[in-house]
Design an enzyme around this catalytic site. Structure first.
Site, PDB file in Angstrom:
ATOM      1  N   GLY A   1      30.622  35.804  45.407  1.00 53.74           N
ATOM      2  CA  GLY A   1      31.277  35.310  46.610  1.00 53.74           C
ATOM      3  C   GLY A   1      32.589  36.032  46.813  1.00 53.74           C
ATOM      4  O   GLY A   1      33.245  36.468  45.859  1.00 53.74           O
ATOM      5  N   GLU A   2      32.980  36.189  48.081  1.00 54.86           N
ATOM      6  CA  GLU A   2      34.208  36.919  48.389  1.00 54.86           C
ATOM      7  C   GLU A   2      35.414  36.219  47.766  1.00 54.86           C
ATOM      8  O   GLU A   2      35.599  35.018  47.901  1.00 54.86           O
ATOM      9  CB  GLU A   2      34.389  37.040  49.902  1.00 54.86           C
ATOM     10  CG  GLU A   2      33.377  37.973  50.539  1.00 54.86           C
ATOM     11  CD  GLU A   2      33.833  38.439  51.906  1.00 54.86           C
ATOM     12  OE1 GLU A   2      35.044  38.532  52.136  1.00 54.86           O
ATOM     13  OE2 GLU A   2      32.958  38.702  52.760  1.00 54.86           O
ATOM     14  N   GLY A   3      36.232  36.979  47.101  1.00 54.55           N
ATOM     15  CA  GLY A   3      37.391  36.447  46.390  1.00 54.55           C
ATOM     16  C   GLY A   3      37.105  36.233  44.925  1.00 54.55           C
ATOM     17  O   GLY A   3      37.933  36.561  44.068  1.00 54.55           O
TER      18      GLY A   3
ATOM     19  N   ASP B   1      38.009  42.112  48.814  1.00 51.30           N
ATOM     20  CA  ASP B   1      36.796  41.656  48.137  1.00 51.30           C
ATOM     21  C   ASP B   1      35.779  41.257  49.194  1.00 51.30           C
ATOM     22  O   ASP B   1      35.884  40.193  49.801  1.00 51.30           O
ATOM     23  CB  ASP B   1      37.102  40.478  47.215  1.00 51.30           C
ATOM     24  CG  ASP B   1      35.906  40.085  46.346  1.00 51.30           C
ATOM     25  OD1 ASP B   1      34.847  40.713  46.486  1.00 51.30           O
ATOM     26  OD2 ASP B   1      36.039  39.165  45.529  1.00 51.30           O
TER      27      ASP B   1
END
Length: 666
Positions: free
Chosen positions: A561-563, A508
């Site tokens: 956002g990443e994740g 991600d």
């Protein structure tokens, strides 16, 4: 190629030995591959051979091109000789080539001369070339003339090609033994227990620590959190406790210097997903009893889960662990960011708040916040030292092993940090030949405005870093040290450790994709254990996914956002797996179409509020009948009913008919 210093490699092995998968891993780092298929198409009456060929086709990435030489076996030498120095060829296999060569349709043929031409083409080849061939020297001498001619021709071809190649490897039961050159090779990683197998086997491609060398115990890993939905009342911004009273705001440990003896180096041999269960699981979907056309593009989720779990009916992933890597990049990469913002996000996640923690709570996923070492300005100096890179790789590997030992079935790899996008862009420029402006997203301020000046400074930082390192090696560890930094190095170790333990990883964002690009030089098998849910509209993710052969499952353009993007898609992917595993086959294909047996009502003292069943013949109720008479009928009977006799309410005996007044007929 993952094997440093070798231009041509011959991969030998027996039937089902894993030679094809190993050969594919050797060229996994190439942006494009010319796959040279030598075998003829399967006859119409040979479904098993057709299935084998189909399994090979499905396994090839979309970036590969296929070229067939079955019509003219002599053309194989021309294809190899004409390949340029920038090309990568995979020939699979010489057994099929020898079969076509001996076919009566191509006779008369000079087998010896044709084999000599092939060996000469391999010796003069300037491209990166991997050839696959069955090893027939260990089998019995065939009892038929045609069988003996085949083994003689293939044995002679193997000897001639092996002499012409720079390296030769023999794959036996999935384990590679290098025959040429004779220098010691990296230790082989045995096949580990997969999700459907018992036993948390711990294995690593380790090189033993020298005798007398001190080995220090690794420091504890960061706490693994199980976020719950926070109460409505706002908590302390700097910390807080979870719904269960757990203190989640404890300081996250800094990156420890791990000295476990693990040596991560180029050319590691890590396991591949099951090559057969993935296609079989997708074929099974066509037989399910569904009213529509099926799962569409999401059938790839079933194929991926089946291959990584080793079963045609994969289970939804549970438990799931999110690794949030927090690392800071100094210099021009951090231009346009708010100081302290990424640290606040990390604290927020540890406190069980924010988008990532809330989505983790909804999905029942664990959350582990990992601190990576800060990276120096890449435009003026290396982002990390060599020692820091080694420690970060080993640390990431250990995080993946700990997750596998805890029973985790899927890792979600995310990151939050200042300058991570520019660092990931620099890695893509170095490993994929991209241009910085093409892979760097626009810079958006907190007020929602586009900051083009900050974007240009980030591009300049990447440009200057690439200019500074123009004469540096481009090996995986060099790229991490010069450009990648701490978070990408830890992410690379996570991917390698997860691959060793057969643990799939959902990528991600740019950091995970950049780490996957770096793993190609260390272990090309790692990308086959990676899943990309959504590209998020990020150009670096798009490019990296194209080079890696990872097709995003969704096109939602999430930017949480990443994740968090992956966690938002996770419930849908789990539902797809649950549906595919639970649905039976269509009745026309032998599925069970019977209605389930009614369950017996449990004994209870509660009153029964169900609607009464329609009355049968005879009085079935003690209440007066207030219904309106039907047309032409008699007036309703408002008298209290007489006590029921043995007729309508008794069982086992035949009753006499009654007239509307309730009197017994006759």
């Amino acid at each position: 190629m993952s094997v440093d210093g070798w231009n041509t490699v011959l991969v030998l092995g027996g039937t089902r030995s894993g030679k094809s998968e190993f050969a594919e891993s050797l060229v996994a780092d190439a942006p494009t591959v010319r796959y040279v298929a030598t075998a003829a198409d399967a006859p119409a009456d040979d479904a098993e051979w057709a299935a084998r060929l189909a399994a090979h086709r499905v396994r090839r990435p979309e970036t590969w091109t296929t070229e067939e030489t079955a019509d003219d076996p002599r053309r194989l030498a021309d294809v190899i000789a004409s390949a340029g120095p920038n090309e990568t060829l995979l020939v699979d296999d010489l057994g099929g080539w020898a079969t076509v060569l001996l076919d009566p349709a191509h006779q008369p043929a000079d087998d010896t001369a044709t084999i000599a031409e092939l060996a000469a083409a391999v010796r003069a080849c300037t491209a990166r070339l991997v050839l696959v061939s069955p090893e027939v020297g260990l089998s019995l001498v065939p009892t038929t003339p045609l069988g003996r001619a085949f083994t003689d021709a293939l044995g002679a071809a193997n000897r001639a090609v092996a002499d012409a190649c720079d390296a030769v490897v023999l794959v036996v039961a999935g384990q590679a033994a290098w025959l040429k050159p004779g220098a010691p090779q990296p230790a082989t990683v045995p096949v580990q227990a997969g999700p459907t197998q018992a036993g948390p086997t711990r294995v690593s491609p380790v090189t033993a620590v020298s005798a007398g060398e001190p080995v220090t115990a690794p420091e504890p890993s960061p706490d693994v959190l199980t976020p719950g939905m926070p109460p409505p009342a706002a908590a302390d911004p700097a910390g807080g406790t979870g719904a269960d009273g757990t203190h989640w705001a404890a300081p996250t440990l800094a990156l420890p210097v791990v000295a476990t003896g693990l040596v991560i180096q180029a050319g590691m041999e890590l396991p591949m997903p099951d090559e057969y269960t993935g296609p079989q699981a997708i074929e099974r979907l066509a037989t399910l009893d569904v009213p529509g056309a099926g799962l569409g593009v999401l059938e790839r989720v079933v194929g991926f889960a089946a291959a990584t779990q080793g079963t045609v009916t994969p289970a939804p992933w549970a438990p799931v662990r999110v690794l949030l890597l927090h690392g800071e990049h100094l210099g021009g990469a951090a231009t346009g960011t708010v100081p302290g913002e990424s640290a606040r996000r990390a604290r927020q996640a540890r406190a069980g708040r924010g988008a990532l923690a809330r989505l983790a709570a909804d999905s029942g996923a664990e959350l582990q916040v990992v601190e990576a070492p800060a990276s120096a300005p890449m435009e003026t100096e290396p982002a990390l030292t060599g020692e820091q890179v080694e420690a970060a790789l080993r640390y990431g590997w250990r995080l993946a092993e700990e997750a596998a030992d805890a029973g985790v079935r899927l890792l979600v790899l995310g990151a939050c940090g200042v300058g991570t996008e520019a660092a990931a862009a620099a890695v893509l420029v170095a490993t994929a030949g991209a241009e910085a402006p093409a892979v760097l997203s626009r810079v958006i301020t907190d007020s929602g405005e586009v900051d083009d000046a900050a974007w240009m400074r980030r591009c300049a930082a990447v440009r200057d870093a690439l200019h500074r390192t123009r004469h540096s090696p481009r090996s995986a560890k060099d790229v991490l040290a010069e450009l990648g930094g701490g978070d990408i190095a830890v992410a690379t170790g996570v991917l390698l450790g997860a691959t060793a333990r057969r643990l799939p990883v959902m990528l991600d964002g740019p950091v995970g994709v950049a780490a996957a690009m770096v793993t190609r030089d260390l272990a090309g098998q790692a990308r086959h254990w990676c899943l990309l849910a959504d590209h998020g509209g990020h150009p670096a993710v798009r490019l990296g996914a194209e080079v890696l052969g990872l097709t995003p499952l969704l096109d939602l353009r999430l930017d949480l956002g990443e994740g968090a993007n992956a966690l938002a898609a996770l419930p849908l992917l789990r539902s797809v797996l649950a549906l595919a595993a639970a649905l039976p086959a269509h009745p026309s294909l032998g599925g069970d179409d019977r209605d389930p047996e009614p369950e017996t009502a449990p004994d209870t003292d509660e009153p029964d509020f169900r609607e009464p069943e329609p009355a049968g013949p005879g009085p079935t109720s003690t209440e007066p009948d207030f219904r309106e008479p039907e047309p032409g009928g008699t007036e309703p009977d408002f008298r209290e009913p007489e006590p029921a006799g043995p007729g309508p309410t008794s069982t086992g005996t035949e009753t006499e008919p009654v007239d509307p007044s309730g009197r017994r007929a006759g």
